[in-house]
Design a protein around this motif. Sequence first.
Motif, PDB file in Angstrom:
ATOM      1  N   LEU A   1     -22.998  -3.730  -2.351  1.00 22.88           N
ATOM      2  CA  LEU A   1     -23.316  -3.994  -0.708  1.00 22.88           C
ATOM      3  C   LEU A   1     -24.655  -3.309  -0.750  1.00 22.88           C
ATOM      4  O   LEU A   1     -24.917  -2.051  -1.049  1.00 22.88           O
ATOM      5  CB  LEU A   1     -22.403  -3.468  -0.030  1.00 22.88           C
ATOM      6  CG  LEU A   1     -22.703  -3.682   1.414  1.00 22.88           C
ATOM      7  CD1 LEU A   1     -23.030  -4.906   2.135  1.00 22.88           C
ATOM      8  CD2 LEU A   1     -21.600  -2.724   2.419  1.00 22.88           C
ATOM      9  N   VAL A   2     -25.490  -4.131  -0.164  1.00 23.66           N
ATOM     10  CA  VAL A   2     -26.725  -3.467   0.368  1.00 23.66           C
ATOM     11  C   VAL A   2     -26.620  -3.507   1.885  1.00 23.66           C
ATOM     12  O   VAL A   2     -26.623  -4.706   2.562  1.00 23.66           O
ATOM     13  CB  VAL A   2     -27.992  -4.233  -0.037  1.00 23.66           C
ATOM     14  CG1 VAL A   2     -29.183  -3.666   0.782  1.00 23.66           C
ATOM     15  CG2 VAL A   2     -28.105  -4.105  -1.694  1.00 23.66           C
ATOM     16  N   PRO A   3     -26.185  -2.327   2.599  1.00 23.50           N
ATOM     17  CA  PRO A   3     -25.892  -2.537   3.947  1.00 23.50           C
ATOM     18  C   PRO A   3     -27.064  -2.757   4.773  1.00 23.50           C
ATOM     19  O   PRO A   3     -28.376  -2.581   4.509  1.00 23.50           O
ATOM     20  CB  PRO A   3     -25.351  -1.256   4.402  1.00 23.50           C
ATOM     21  CG  PRO A   3     -25.771  -0.200   3.318  1.00 23.50           C
ATOM     22  CD  PRO A   3     -26.127  -1.021   1.960  1.00 23.50           C
TER      23      PRO A   3
ATOM     24  N   SER B   1     -20.051  -6.593  10.585  1.00 22.93           N
ATOM     25  CA  SER B   1     -18.649  -6.239  10.696  1.00 22.93           C
ATOM     26  C   SER B   1     -18.034  -6.798   9.421  1.00 22.93           C
ATOM     27  O   SER B   1     -17.144  -6.376   8.690  1.00 22.93           O
ATOM     28  CB  SER B   1     -17.848  -6.617  11.757  1.00 22.93           C
ATOM     29  OG  SER B   1     -18.623  -6.045  12.968  1.00 22.93           O
ATOM     30  N   LEU B   2     -17.950  -8.323   9.462  1.00 25.69           N
ATOM     31  CA  LEU B   2     -17.539  -9.018   8.177  1.00 25.69           C
ATOM     32  C   LEU B   2     -17.794  -8.394   7.085  1.00 25.69           C
ATOM     33  O   LEU B   2     -16.826  -8.087   6.026  1.00 25.69           O
ATOM     34  CB  LEU B   2     -18.142 -10.568   8.512  1.00 25.69           C
ATOM     35  CG  LEU B   2     -17.481 -11.393   7.345  1.00 25.69           C
ATOM     36  CD1 LEU B   2     -15.988 -11.599   7.571  1.00 25.69           C
ATOM     37  CD2 LEU B   2     -18.386 -12.734   7.313  1.00 25.69           C
ATOM     38  N   VAL B   3     -18.982  -8.173   6.744  1.00 23.05           N
ATOM     39  CA  VAL B   3     -19.392  -7.819   5.341  1.00 23.05           C
ATOM     40  C   VAL B   3     -18.939  -6.272   4.822  1.00 23.05           C
ATOM     41  O   VAL B   3     -18.383  -6.077   3.884  1.00 23.05           O
ATOM     42  CB  VAL B   3     -20.792  -8.050   5.072  1.00 23.05           C
ATOM     43  CG1 VAL B   3     -21.818  -6.954   5.591  1.00 23.05           C
ATOM     44  CG2 VAL B   3     -20.929  -8.199   3.485  1.00 23.05           C
ATOM     45  N   ASN B   4     -19.068  -5.307   6.052  1.00 20.38           N
ATOM     46  CA  ASN B   4     -18.544  -4.126   5.945  1.00 20.38           C
ATOM     47  C   ASN B   4     -16.960  -4.091   5.633  1.00 20.38           C
ATOM     48  O   ASN B   4     -16.473  -3.114   4.716  1.00 20.38           O
ATOM     49  CB  ASN B   4     -18.727  -3.325   7.186  1.00 20.38           C
ATOM     50  CG  ASN B   4     -20.460  -2.756   7.259  1.00 20.38           C
ATOM     51  OD1 ASN B   4     -21.359  -3.192   6.202  1.00 20.38           O
ATOM     52  ND2 ASN B   4     -20.980  -2.276   8.256  1.00 20.38           N
TER      53      ASN B   4
ATOM     54  N   LEU C   1     -22.711  -9.587  -5.478  1.00 15.19           N
ATOM     55  CA  LEU C   1     -23.526  -8.636  -4.730  1.00 15.19           C
ATOM     56  C   LEU C   1     -23.798  -9.174  -3.040  1.00 15.19           C
ATOM     57  O   LEU C   1     -23.639 -10.285  -2.942  1.00 15.19           O
ATOM     58  CB  LEU C   1     -24.984  -8.923  -5.244  1.00 15.19           C
ATOM     59  CG  LEU C   1     -26.033  -8.132  -4.464  1.00 15.19           C
ATOM     60  CD1 LEU C   1     -25.945  -6.383  -4.438  1.00 15.19           C
ATOM     61  CD2 LEU C   1     -27.715  -8.414  -5.270  1.00 15.19           C
ATOM     62  N   MET C   2     -23.172  -8.262  -2.088  1.00 10.49           N
ATOM     63  CA  MET C   2     -23.431  -8.597  -0.934  1.00 10.49           C
ATOM     64  C   MET C   2     -24.696  -8.245  -0.072  1.00 10.49           C
ATOM     65  O   MET C   2     -24.961  -6.762  -0.294  1.00 10.49           O
ATOM     66  CB  MET C   2     -22.237  -7.881  -0.069  1.00 10.49           C
ATOM     67  CG  MET C   2     -20.915  -8.867  -0.591  1.00 10.49           C
ATOM     68  SD  MET C   2     -19.494  -8.305   0.367  1.00 10.49           S
ATOM     69  CE  MET C   2     -18.966  -6.928  -0.652  1.00 10.49           C
ATOM     70  N   LEU C   3     -25.541  -8.889   0.361  1.00 12.28           N
ATOM     71  CA  LEU C   3     -26.648  -8.472   1.016  1.00 12.28           C
ATOM     72  C   LEU C   3     -26.672  -8.639   2.559  1.00 12.28           C
ATOM     73  O   LEU C   3     -26.648  -9.772   3.081  1.00 12.28           O
ATOM     74  CB  LEU C   3     -27.883  -9.427   0.325  1.00 12.28           C
ATOM     75  CG  LEU C   3     -28.131  -9.100  -1.074  1.00 12.28           C
ATOM     76  CD1 LEU C   3     -29.285 -10.485  -1.550  1.00 12.28           C
ATOM     77  CD2 LEU C   3     -28.735  -7.926  -1.386  1.00 12.28           C
ATOM     78  N   ASP C   4     -26.926  -7.449   3.386  1.00  9.61           N
ATOM     79  CA  ASP C   4     -26.617  -7.574   4.664  1.00  9.61           C
ATOM     80  C   ASP C   4     -28.086  -7.645   5.190  1.00  9.61           C
ATOM     81  O   ASP C   4     -28.822  -6.557   5.274  1.00  9.61           O
ATOM     82  CB  ASP C   4     -25.995  -6.572   5.279  1.00  9.61           C
ATOM     83  CG  ASP C   4     -25.503  -6.878   6.854  1.00  9.61           C
ATOM     84  OD1 ASP C   4     -26.032  -7.732   7.154  1.00  9.61           O
ATOM     85  OD2 ASP C   4     -24.750  -6.077   7.293  1.00  9.61           O
ATOM     86  N   GLU C   5     -28.559  -8.866   5.713  1.00  6.68           N
ATOM     87  CA  GLU C   5     -29.944  -8.783   6.601  1.00  6.68           C
ATOM     88  C   GLU C   5     -30.990  -8.264   5.655  1.00  6.68           C
ATOM     89  O   GLU C   5     -31.704  -7.379   6.020  1.00  6.68           O
ATOM     90  CB  GLU C   5     -29.853  -8.182   7.812  1.00  6.68           C
ATOM     91  CG  GLU C   5     -28.732  -8.643   8.723  1.00  6.68           C
ATOM     92  CD  GLU C   5     -29.251  -9.785   9.860  1.00  6.68           C
ATOM     93  OE1 GLU C   5     -30.429 -10.159   9.615  1.00  6.68           O
ATOM     94  OE2 GLU C   5     -28.539 -10.029  10.480  1.00  6.68           O
ATOM     95  N   PRO C   6     -31.048  -8.716   4.195  1.00  2.54           N
ATOM     96  CA  PRO C   6     -32.254  -8.069   3.568  1.00  2.54           C
ATOM     97  C   PRO C   6     -33.639  -8.317   4.096  1.00  2.54           C
ATOM     98  O   PRO C   6     -34.479  -7.435   3.938  1.00  2.54           O
ATOM     99  CB  PRO C   6     -32.246  -8.814   2.167  1.00  2.54           C
ATOM    100  CG  PRO C   6     -31.417  -9.955   2.577  1.00  2.54           C
ATOM    101  CD  PRO C   6     -30.547 -10.000   3.580  1.00  2.54           C
ATOM    102  N   SER C   7     -33.820  -9.251   5.061  1.00  4.94           N
ATOM    103  CA  SER C   7     -35.145  -9.490   5.450  1.00  4.94           C
ATOM    104  C   SER C   7     -35.613  -8.806   6.843  1.00  4.94           C
ATOM    105  O   SER C   7     -36.407  -8.788   7.444  1.00  4.94           O
ATOM    106  CB  SER C   7     -35.627 -10.928   5.663  1.00  4.94           C
ATOM    107  OG  SER C   7     -34.787 -11.468   6.887  1.00  4.94           O
ATOM    108  N   LEU C   8     -34.406  -8.113   7.252  1.00  3.42           N
ATOM    109  CA  LEU C   8     -34.374  -7.626   8.534  1.00  3.42           C
ATOM    110  C   LEU C   8     -35.751  -6.564   8.726  1.00  3.42           C
ATOM    111  O   LEU C   8     -35.835  -5.733   8.228  1.00  3.42           O
ATOM    112  CB  LEU C   8     -32.979  -6.678   9.194  1.00  3.42           C
ATOM    113  CG  LEU C   8     -33.061  -6.328  10.508  1.00  3.42           C
ATOM    114  CD1 LEU C   8     -32.828  -7.532  11.403  1.00  3.42           C
ATOM    115  CD2 LEU C   8     -31.836  -5.274  10.473  1.00  3.42           C
ATOM    116  N   GLY C   9     -36.365  -6.697   9.933  1.00  2.00           N
ATOM    117  CA  GLY C   9     -37.586  -5.830  10.130  1.00  2.00           C
ATOM    118  C   GLY C   9     -38.553  -5.815   9.018  1.00  2.00           C
ATOM    119  O   GLY C   9     -39.453  -4.890   9.016  1.00  2.00           O
ATOM    120  N   LEU C  10     -38.774  -6.614   8.309  1.00  5.43           N
ATOM    121  CA  LEU C  10     -39.834  -6.611   7.175  1.00  5.43           C
ATOM    122  C   LEU C  10     -40.923  -7.751   7.618  1.00  5.43           C
ATOM    123  O   LEU C  10     -40.675  -8.664   8.121  1.00  5.43           O
ATOM    124  CB  LEU C  10     -39.278  -7.052   5.938  1.00  5.43           C
ATOM    125  CG  LEU C  10     -38.265  -6.404   5.456  1.00  5.43           C
ATOM    126  CD1 LEU C  10     -37.516  -6.591   3.961  1.00  5.43           C
ATOM    127  CD2 LEU C  10     -38.502  -4.734   5.368  1.00  5.43           C
TER     128      LEU C  10
END
Lengths: 254, 346
Positions: A82-84, A45-48, A160-169
């Motif tokens: 942003l990378v959501p 929510s913060l980054v969005n 650049l804002m990266l939201d959880e780039p490692s999620l699910g990888l």
Amino acid sequence: MTALLQIERFSVRYGRLLAVKDVSLEAHAGEVTTVIGPNGAGKTSLVNAIMGLVPFEGSLAFPAWPGASRSIEARIRARISLVPETRDLFGPMSVLDNLRLGAFALRREAGFDMASRLAEIFALFPRLAERRDQRADTLSGGERQMLALGRALMLRPSFLMLDEPSLGLAPMIVAEMFRIIQRLKDDGVSILLIEQNARAALRISDRAYVLENGAVHLAGKAGEIAADPRVIDAYLGGSMALADSGRQRVSGRR
Amino acid sequence: MNTDVAMILLQDGLVSGAIYILLATALVLVFSVTRVIFVPQGDLVAFTALTLSAFEAGERPGTIWIVTFAAGIAVSLEMVEAARWRDRARALQSLLRFGLVPAVVILAALFLVPKTAPLVWKMAVSAGLITCLGPLIYRIVFQPMAAASPLVLLIAAIAAHLGLNSIGLHAFGPEGVRTEGFSGAPLALFGMIVTPQAAGVLASSVVVVAALYLFFRFPLRGRALLAAAHNRRGAEIVGISTVAAGRTVFVLAGLAAAISGLLIGPTTTLYYDSGFILGLKGFVGAIVGGMAVYPLAAAGALLVGTVESFASFWASAYRDVVVFLLIIPVLFWRSVSVLAPEDGLE
């Protein structure tokens, strides 16, 4: 050190639910600022809200780009990208089209060269070059994340804002992701990184915030945060000695 | 019924089907980008024919005043918003977009269309006026509520249709009109007599659909519109403004409605309120494609045209009933088939 992003008394509300409350945060030029915290802490929510995708209360300023806080388009003109968390790729379109659209806002700029921009991204992600004509929704999870990051980099972002780039990888791809983030940092891109993977995130960060229940719980230099006993307990799962020994551990999630 | 009659009915059906293809394509386009079911489209079709007929009679069409008022409202809304953000660049841009462009078309319609002007020029100015209405309707009705659910947007679309209906009665009066179309000697094709009107309608429809296809296939601007349809948030974060995307599809929808009106005017008597049924037929076609798949929507539109033409031969009083009955098996088939889930419908 110049601040690129300053937010103060920043709140995000969904109806009666307060997802982010009274957060104050700064991100500086040339640095990686990381926000860690458990699921549901309000990181996304913060980054969005910073990107302008959801409404917020409080003050938000990009001191280097006055006017950027006016609209999403204004942020993109200032090269804020942003990378959501949800990646938000254009599923039925090809990898190449997704990347080209990443530079949509630049298409009329003088000296913009789509081919050389694409070549740079393909050099960073050779995998995407192989799959350039494939539909985005047929890619694997790691490739999708690369495409989402590649699409954001087409803009040549300054912030650049990266939201959880490692999620699910898978762990190997996570390591690759963090290598790329480190490389972007070395190239001078300022980054706001949202991560659950606290150990890897703190290792490449300069400044860190711990978000819990929508509020800033701890803030400081990344090194100090990583050494804080509360953080070690809650997020790093024990001693930092493991991380310092340089082993690629990608646990530390709760 | 013998083969000759059947061939004539088929030809008729394909010709009206070709017009419904335009309507169905525009409906799918508008829906996929903005989630609006563009009910007022039919009104724009009828208004086009009424505008052209006024030009043919040497009068000033009521459309001029509709566009003038709509542009006035849109410009005021834009100015209020620009003032709130103290955004001078935006104010200037809006003045050009919602003020200057309609003003040019209105001035052309007021002073440059004498009764003796060639038909093509009258058609072009009529189409210009109606095309202006598309984005104006979007700005006034749909843009302020772009984030609402499809149901709320549908209600707004119906309200806009009812509003336009009353405005149409006031501006054009209750008389029905027929306009001039493609003229010339009939052609013989594979032993069939094809009127120039039929050939012209089919050719125009093919050209418009092909132009739309090329626009969405090649330029980045067209790809961007598709991207906004696939993933709104993804589009926003790469700087594709969903407002601009909505405006663009409403320009295209206005243009498609105008062309349909020019094509249908010579064969059907149109009144100020004829548009709704026409729009509904395009909608049945669009439903066949699940509001998402263009070739299926086009096939559906051709089916509607053909069924309508045969129905008017056998049971002309019930032809609309027969056409709208089509929707029941189609909905049944769509509900049992797994083909193309309606991802736009959320």
